[in-house]
Design a protein around this motif. Structure first.
Motif, PDB file in Angstrom:
ATOM      1  N   PHE A 179       0.834  -1.212   0.000  1.00 33.12           N
ATOM      2  CA  PHE A 179       0.000   0.000   0.000  1.00 33.12           C
ATOM      3  C   PHE A 179       0.866   1.258   0.000  1.00 33.12           C
ATOM      4  CE2 PHE A 179      -2.675   3.148   2.329  1.00 33.12           C
ATOM      5  CZ  PHE A 179      -3.655   3.294   1.355  1.00 33.12           C
ATOM      6  N   GLN A 180       1.976   1.225   0.729  1.00 27.31           N
ATOM      7  CA  GLN A 180       2.890   2.366   0.732  1.00 27.31           C
ATOM      8  C   GLN A 180       3.513   2.582  -0.650  1.00 27.31           C
ATOM      9  OE1 GLN A 180       3.558   4.631   3.058  1.00 27.31           O
ATOM     10  NE2 GLN A 180       2.150   3.717   4.551  1.00 27.31           N
ATOM     11  N   ILE A 181       3.824   1.506  -1.338  1.00 24.41           N
ATOM     12  CA  ILE A 181       4.365   1.624  -2.696  1.00 24.41           C
ATOM     13  C   ILE A 181       3.349   2.253  -3.629  1.00 24.41           C
ATOM     14  CG2 ILE A 181       5.122   0.288  -4.709  1.00 24.41           C
ATOM     15  CD1 ILE A 181       6.470  -1.644  -2.782  1.00 24.41           C
ATOM     16  N   LEU A 182       2.085   1.830  -3.501  1.00 24.68           N
ATOM     17  CA  LEU A 182       1.025   2.406  -4.335  1.00 24.68           C
ATOM     18  C   LEU A 182       0.876   3.900  -4.082  1.00 24.68           C
ATOM     19  CD1 LEU A 182      -1.329   2.059  -6.316  1.00 24.68           C
ATOM     20  CD2 LEU A 182      -2.773   1.468  -4.355  1.00 24.68           C
ATOM     21  N   LEU A 183       0.858   4.299  -2.818  1.00 24.43           N
ATOM     22  CA  LEU A 183       0.757   5.726  -2.499  1.00 24.43           C
ATOM     23  C   LEU A 183       1.961   6.500  -3.013  1.00 24.43           C
ATOM     24  CD1 LEU A 183      -0.628   5.691   1.170  1.00 24.43           C
ATOM     25  CD2 LEU A 183      -1.862   6.262  -0.923  1.00 24.43           C
ATOM     26  N   ALA A 184       3.135   5.902  -2.921  1.00 26.11           N
ATOM     27  CA  ALA A 184       4.353   6.584  -3.380  1.00 26.11           C
ATOM     28  C   ALA A 184       4.335   6.789  -4.894  1.00 26.11           C
ATOM     29  CB  ALA A 184       5.579   5.782  -2.970  1.00 26.11           C
ATOM     30  N   LEU A 185       3.864   5.792  -5.623  1.00 25.94           N
ATOM     31  CA  LEU A 185       3.802   5.933  -7.086  1.00 25.94           C
ATOM     32  C   LEU A 185       2.807   7.007  -7.494  1.00 25.94           C
ATOM     33  CD1 LEU A 185       3.978   2.173  -8.187  1.00 25.94           C
ATOM     34  CD2 LEU A 185       5.801   3.893  -8.246  1.00 25.94           C
ATOM     35  N   VAL A 186       1.651   7.014  -6.838  1.00 20.00           N
ATOM     36  CA  VAL A 186       0.664   8.059  -7.130  1.00 20.00           C
ATOM     37  C   VAL A 186       1.225   9.430  -6.766  1.00 20.00           C
ATOM     38  CG1 VAL A 186      -1.631   8.934  -6.545  1.00 20.00           C
ATOM     39  CG2 VAL A 186      -1.282   6.482  -6.856  1.00 20.00           C
ATOM     40  N   GLY A 187       1.900   9.506  -5.617  1.00 19.28           N
ATOM     41  CA  GLY A 187       2.494  10.772  -5.205  1.00 19.28           C
ATOM     42  C   GLY A 187       3.577  11.249  -6.153  1.00 19.28           C
ATOM     43  N   PHE A 188       4.369  10.326  -6.687  1.00 23.22           N
ATOM     44  CA  PHE A 188       5.421  10.714  -7.636  1.00 23.22           C
ATOM     45  C   PHE A 188       4.817  11.290  -8.914  1.00 23.22           C
ATOM     46  CE2 PHE A 188       8.119   9.642 -11.267  1.00 23.22           C
ATOM     47  CZ  PHE A 188       9.291  10.287 -10.910  1.00 23.22           C
ATOM     48  N   VAL A 189       3.813  10.621  -9.453  1.00 23.80           N
ATOM     49  CA  VAL A 189       3.169  11.108 -10.679  1.00 23.80           C
ATOM     50  C   VAL A 189       2.537  12.471 -10.445  1.00 23.80           C
ATOM     51  CG1 VAL A 189       1.339  10.664 -12.361  1.00 23.80           C
ATOM     52  CG2 VAL A 189       2.794   8.783 -11.571  1.00 23.80           C
ATOM     53  N   TYR A 190       1.851  12.615  -9.312  1.00 23.98           N
ATOM     54  CA  TYR A 190       1.193  13.888  -9.029  1.00 23.98           C
ATOM     55  C   TYR A 190       2.220  14.994  -8.763  1.00 23.98           C
ATOM     56  CZ  TYR A 190      -2.126  17.218  -7.157  1.00 23.98           C
ATOM     57  OH  TYR A 190      -2.885  18.342  -6.946  1.00 23.98           O
ATOM     58  N   CYS A 192       5.166  15.282 -10.143  1.00 22.87           N
ATOM     59  CA  CYS A 192       5.654  15.708 -11.461  1.00 22.87           C
ATOM     60  C   CYS A 192       4.635  16.619 -12.149  1.00 22.87           C
ATOM     61  CB  CYS A 192       5.949  14.488 -12.326  1.00 22.87           C
ATOM     62  SG  CYS A 192       7.321  13.463 -11.730  1.00 22.87           S
ATOM     63  N   TYR A 193       3.357  16.293 -12.007  1.00 20.09           N
ATOM     64  CA  TYR A 193       2.305  17.134 -12.604  1.00 20.09           C
ATOM     65  C   TYR A 193       2.285  18.519 -11.965  1.00 20.09           C
ATOM     66  CZ  TYR A 193      -2.378  19.026 -13.282  1.00 20.09           C
ATOM     67  OH  TYR A 193      -3.445  19.851 -13.541  1.00 20.09           O
ATOM     68  N   VAL A 194       2.396  18.592 -10.650  1.00 23.78           N
ATOM     69  CA  VAL A 194       2.365  19.880  -9.957  1.00 23.78           C
ATOM     70  C   VAL A 194       3.563  20.734 -10.352  1.00 23.78           C
ATOM     71  CG1 VAL A 194       2.484  20.987  -7.693  1.00 23.78           C
ATOM     72  CG2 VAL A 194       1.023  18.988  -8.021  1.00 23.78           C
ATOM     73  N   VAL A 195       4.736  20.119 -10.444  1.00 27.03           N
ATOM     74  CA  VAL A 195       5.929  20.871 -10.852  1.00 27.03           C
ATOM     75  C   VAL A 195       5.757  21.421 -12.265  1.00 27.03           C
ATOM     76  CG1 VAL A 195       8.381  20.671 -11.389  1.00 27.03           C
ATOM     77  CG2 VAL A 195       7.483  19.633  -9.306  1.00 27.03           C
ATOM     78  N   SER A 196       5.194  20.622 -13.162  1.00 32.38           N
ATOM     79  CA  SER A 196       4.973  21.103 -14.532  1.00 32.38           C
ATOM     80  C   SER A 196       3.967  22.242 -14.572  1.00 32.38           C
ATOM     81  CB  SER A 196       4.502  19.944 -15.411  1.00 32.38           C
ATOM     82  OG  SER A 196       3.229  19.472 -14.993  1.00 32.38           O
TER      83      SER A 196
END
Length: 235
Positions: A179-190, A192-196
């Motif tokens: 579950f922590q891995i899933l949250l981390a992957l979603v957080g990484f994608v988001y 990157c989106y926020v930085v863009s």
């Protein structure tokens, strides 16, 4: 009769002013980013705190330290999103990669992959012989103590056995890490989106003259090159 023709050179510099609709769209996008960041950050914090509590109960010192760092970085990333600090969000994105690696190691540890043993004292830094809290308190587990024969006194030891567990504790730990891995992957994608989004807004802000010292327009007058001519006309 005198004529005084005045010749002056003027140069106008206009700066584009953003339309009201563009400003509204930027504000709406920022509000959406903030709301989504608060929701995702809250889920990450709750999951991390829940895991931290059970690791404390099991005296798992290595996971306790990792969870503490994770909570700090999540708060930092949430602060960066709310305050529009892309550097903080980049730090969070880098940390998510480290966090995924750590949780993969935890999964391999409890599944005993690559020579790892779940019965080792690796996660406790060899300080104690404690195991996961779920090993004795999992769903359906019944803990029984039987005194060791031949040993009496206050320092007598007892043999502890756990029976009736509907789910083995290592699978609970694996689910936590997954579950922590899933949250981390979603957080990484988001992240990157926020930085863009923030980078795009900064570029558009520069384009519309956000840092121009003359926000609307200014007039450059050149008082030189003025030519005064005196003309005499016959009466």
């Amino acid at each position: 009769m005198l004529h005084w023709p005045l010749h002056a050179h003027f140069s106008l510099h206009f700066t584009a002013v953003p339309e009201e609709g563009g400003l509204l769209s930027v504000d709406c996008k920022r509000k959406e980013v903030r709301v989504a960041s608060e929701y995702l950050g809250s889920v990450n914090l709750i999951a991390a705190l829940e895991r931290q509590v059970f690791d404390f109960l099991g005296y798992q010192w290595a996971p306790i330290l990792a969870n503490f760092l994770h909570i700090i970085i999540v708060i930092l990333g949430l602060f960066g999103t709310i305050q529009y600090r892309p550097r903080y969000i980049v730090v969070y994105a880098v940390w998510t990669a480290i966090w995924v690696t750590w949780n993969i190691f935890i999964i391999c540890f409890y599944l005993e992959v690559g020579g790892l043993s779940k019965d080792s004292e690796l996660l406790t830094f060899n300080i104690s012989q404690h195991q996961s809290w779920w090993s004795e308190n999992g769903p359906g587990c019944v803990r029984k103590e039987a005194p060791v024969a031949g040993i009496t006194g206050l320092d007598s030891q007892s043999y502890i056995s756990v029976i009736g567990c509907t789910l083995e504790y290592r699978y609970i730990e694996v689910m936590h890490s997954s579950f922590q891995i899933l949250l981390a992957l979603v957080g990484f994608v988001y992240a990157c989106y926020v930085v863009s989004v923030f980078t795009e807004e900064e570029d558009s802000f520069d384009f519309i003259g956000g840092f121009d010292p003359f926000p609307l327009y200014h007039v450059n007058e050149k008082p030189s090159n003025l030519l005064f001519k005196q003309t005499y006309l016959p009466a």
